[in-house]
Design a protein around this motif. Sequence first.
Motif, short mmCIF file in Angstrom:
data_model
loop_
_atom_site.label_atom_id
_atom_site.label_comp_id
_atom_site.label_asym_id
_atom_site.label_seq_id
_atom_site.Cartn_x
_atom_site.Cartn_y
_atom_site.Cartn_z
N LEU A 60 0.91 -1.20 0.09
CA LEU A 60 0.18 0.07 -0.04
C LEU A 60 0.78 1.18 0.10
N GLU A 61 0.73 2.23 -0.91
CA GLU A 61 1.35 3.29 -0.96
C GLU A 61 0.59 4.31 -0.05
N LEU A 62 1.46 4.81 0.91
CA LEU A 62 0.73 5.78 1.91
C LEU A 62 1.57 6.99 1.97
N SER A 63 0.92 7.98 2.47
CA SER A 63 1.75 9.28 2.95
C SER A 63 2.51 8.74 4.19
N ARG A 64 3.60 9.60 4.50
CA ARG A 64 4.34 9.22 5.59
C ARG A 64 3.57 9.23 6.79
N ASP A 65 3.88 8.59 7.70
CA ASP A 65 3.48 8.35 9.12
C ASP A 65 1.94 8.23 9.26
N ALA A 66 1.35 7.64 7.96
CA ALA A 66 -0.08 7.80 8.20
C ALA A 66 -0.43 6.38 9.08
N GLY A 67 -1.74 6.48 9.61
CA GLY A 67 -2.19 5.64 10.88
C GLY A 67 -3.49 5.65 11.13
N GLY A 68 -4.02 5.32 12.15
CA GLY A 68 -5.53 5.46 12.77
C GLY A 68 -6.28 4.51 12.07
N THR A 69 -7.68 4.84 12.39
CA THR A 69 -8.77 3.72 11.99
C THR A 69 -9.04 4.09 10.36
N SER A 70 -8.68 5.03 9.82
CA SER A 70 -9.00 5.06 8.44
C SER A 70 -7.90 4.31 7.65
N LEU A 71 -6.58 4.12 8.24
CA LEU A 71 -5.52 3.33 7.63
C LEU A 71 -6.19 1.85 7.75
N GLU A 72 -6.58 1.48 8.91
CA GLU A 72 -7.08 0.12 9.06
C GLU A 72 -8.34 -0.28 8.28
N ASN A 73 -9.41 0.48 8.02
CA ASN A 73 -10.27 0.47 7.21
C ASN A 73 -9.91 0.16 5.50
N GLN A 74 -9.08 1.23 5.05
CA GLN A 74 -8.11 1.02 3.75
C GLN A 74 -7.56 -0.35 3.64
N VAL A 75 -6.98 -0.88 4.68
CA VAL A 75 -6.12 -2.15 4.69
C VAL A 75 -7.27 -3.16 4.44
N LEU A 76 -8.28 -3.07 5.34
CA LEU A 76 -9.06 -4.22 5.52
C LEU A 76 -9.90 -4.43 4.13
#
Length: 854
Positions: free
Chosen positions: A809-825
């Motif tokens: 997954l291409e992400l901006s630096r230091d991305a995290g949080g629930t939006s990241l989890e949802n994106q991954v799932l």
Amino acid sequence: MSRYNFKEAEAKWQAKWAEDGCFEVAEDTSKPKYYVLEMFPYPSGRIHMGHVRNYTLGDVVARYKSARGFNVLHPMGWDAFGLPAENAAIERGVHPADWTKENIAVMGAQLRSLGLSYDWDREIATCDPDYYRHEQKMFLDFLAADLAYRKEAWVNWDPVENTVLANEQVIDGLGWRSGAVIEKRLLSQWFLRITAFADELLYGLEALERWPERVRLMQENWINRSEGAYVHFGLKGRDDGLEVFTTRPDTLFGASFCAVAANHPLAQELARDDSRLAAFNTECSRLGTSEEAIETAEKQGFDTGLRAIHPFVEGVELPVYVANFVLMEYGTGAIFGCPGHDQRDLEFAHKYDLRVVPVVAPVDADPLTFEIGEDAYHGDGTHINSAFLDGLDIVEAKAAAIERLVKLKAGRSAITFRLRDWGVSRQRYWGCPIPVIKCATCGIVPVPESELPILLPDDVSLEQPGNPLDHHPTWKHADCPQCGQPAQRETDTLDTFFESSWYFARFCSPHAGTAFSREAVDYWLPVDQYIGGIEHAILHLLYARFFTRALKSCGYLSVKEPFAGLFTQGMVCHETFKDEDGGWLYPEQVTAQTDGSFTHTETGARALVGRSESMSKSKRNIVDPVAIIEAYGADTARLFMLSDSPPERDLEWTTAGIEGAWRYTNRLWRLITDPVGPMATIGSTRPAEMGDAALQACRSIHRSIAVVTDDLEKFRFNRAVARVRELTNLLGELDGIGDDFAWVRRFGAETAAKLIGPMMPHLAEEIWHQLGHETLLVEASWPETEAEFLVEDSVTVAVQVNGKLRATLELSRDAGGTSLENQVLALPGVVRAMDGRAARKVIVVPNKVVNVVV
RNA sequence: GCGGGCGUGGCGAAACUGGUAAACGCAAGGGGCUUAAAACCCCUUGCCCGUAAGGGCUUGCGGGUUCGAGUCCCGCCGCCCGCACCA
């Protein structure tokens, strides 16, 4: 298509560097100093690939540190005394001095052709009286300080040639030339008291943070400090007794025999009246003096008939053996054997039918039934069968046993070292004469300092066996400096490790009238980076550490440790070839066939390929560096030495590898010099506006600087080369137009030249010159990184399900949080792998990994 | 024998402190340029199944710890170096 003319360029830049004195240094307190030293070579005749590797590594460090602004001392010289010169004299009738001088001239020219950044003005040869006169003075100072003394020691004796042989000259127990069975013989010899520094040398290792851990460990084990006890055994029917050292006084109740070395005074005494024991002792003496030979020989003992009286148990008597595995040099040359808890003793007990009594049982074992089988028990536990020690653990039992020994006046606690004093006497010609005179009335008398140096005589005969200095007609005759009566010079010369124990100090002021100027050594020492083979991990390095301390205690210098940093390189290997009769073949004698097999080039017969082994003359798997430099140039040879394997590991020399390096040399050359016209005129100021592609390239160049710098600092030269190659690939792909691209292209070219400079100095200098610089690259400073170009705004993160990679997954630096989890799932790969199961946990390692646990 | 080290594709290797195994290169295969060859340039390439999408396996061997092991722990196997007089 242009080809890099290495012959012209290498000669040109070597001459230019020499003319400008680029590598000549002097003390300069305005700059930080850096002393780089490679182990100096023995002048054997020609340089070999091991030298090329060693000196290339050192040169990379020296040139890099110099670019970083250090005042770099990088000297070279010759470890010129030694056995091969005498062998050459015998085989070819040349004088050792002439042979050595000739070799130095040849090898010096070969080293110069590699373009190494040495201050040649500091060149030294240890066989030069201007060098060895100073170590004669040191020897006298050591003698006065009681750091040098005489004692009897065992040597390999060839009874046919009446000569002392080196271990190397004893092959399977026979003299290499005479074929006679070699004996051990006692000889009065000179020793240096290295054991006086045993503790210091051991604890000093802790501070050597920039030494490889394994070398420190090896030295620690070599010194081997052991705490234990001396135990006195009475001998039945004799007034004297047997003094034994043990690290396990707690196992005394398990003792079933005592054993002494064949050269122990007791064994020698008893042998006078016992011809069978005398024969046994002689048999043992045929094992030679090396520890390896003694320890690998089949364990044998001879029952002397003497009985040792157990210090703790009345009525118990132990047989006293002479045994071939007991070393006179360690402890007291006598042991007691406890078969239950020492494997060697156990095997000995089985062989001679001695009792095996366990005295330590594992905590979970039943003390009543615990027995020793095929393996001695070395572990922790509780004492059994040991009277007053029963129930104690090993530490407690040791203390209690020693306390009882002291009370009974039968022993005391003791600390011993495996380290033995350094025997420096050699009964040979080609070494530094030991400056003492043996007088019948005054004994050993030092030669007055005013008479130094004691020069080696030129007119010696090496053909007849024995010590040439001893049978020289006049050399040894001298008057006693004390009483004036006729006396004799010491005819022993010094071990060649003596010279290599202080040469690093001489390099600091090689022309000084004294051993070295105090000011110079105070400025330059310790050596910041020492580089050489792992085979020197113990002896040379330990002797040099001791010597430095000895010199300090005699007021010569202020440092204790000679080498602050150490790097040990791997060997250079090459595949081996044999003909059908099993004879070794040189690589140039075989031809590769298309089917992968090999044939003998001349005869056409089948040649067999063996595995790759370290290059050696005997296996004929050598490649001559001179031929390689002639064919590909020094830079290409240096690049190959650095590129394929990490420097501490063995490197396999291959034709394909050197050709690959040669292709790279030309690729880089063309890439930068073909469009050099436009590049040379481009300004060095970065354009204010840069497009995305140019900006990306600029970032990549900066990352190259960062990575290569870090790699060079950490001796990861193979990685540094890989990164420069990536940078080269990037430059080849830069096909945009416009000011920003033009600038980036030039910036990349200059950076590549600078980064490759320590490794391929001639090519880099030539490129630098082609880019329009008037000044030399060796005078240029190391490139700096700019922080703004080192940060990436996006990262690729690995997405795992139960630890298995399912997506990225291409992400901006230091991305995290629930939006990241949802994106991954929601990722298809993740959904598939989860197979309808719910996520139990999601582990997020920022900028690296997201792991979904189901 | 004692002490120390090493082991990752066909090969040399990379993977920083446990976080996408195989970067960079060699060899091999395919293509381009060329009358041709060399040189040079481009593409493919860990292994297995599959046309593909995709899946499985893989860091000497066997266990263990962990969400996750080439990396840490235990036990093996193989190879290399040193052992005091080769340097």
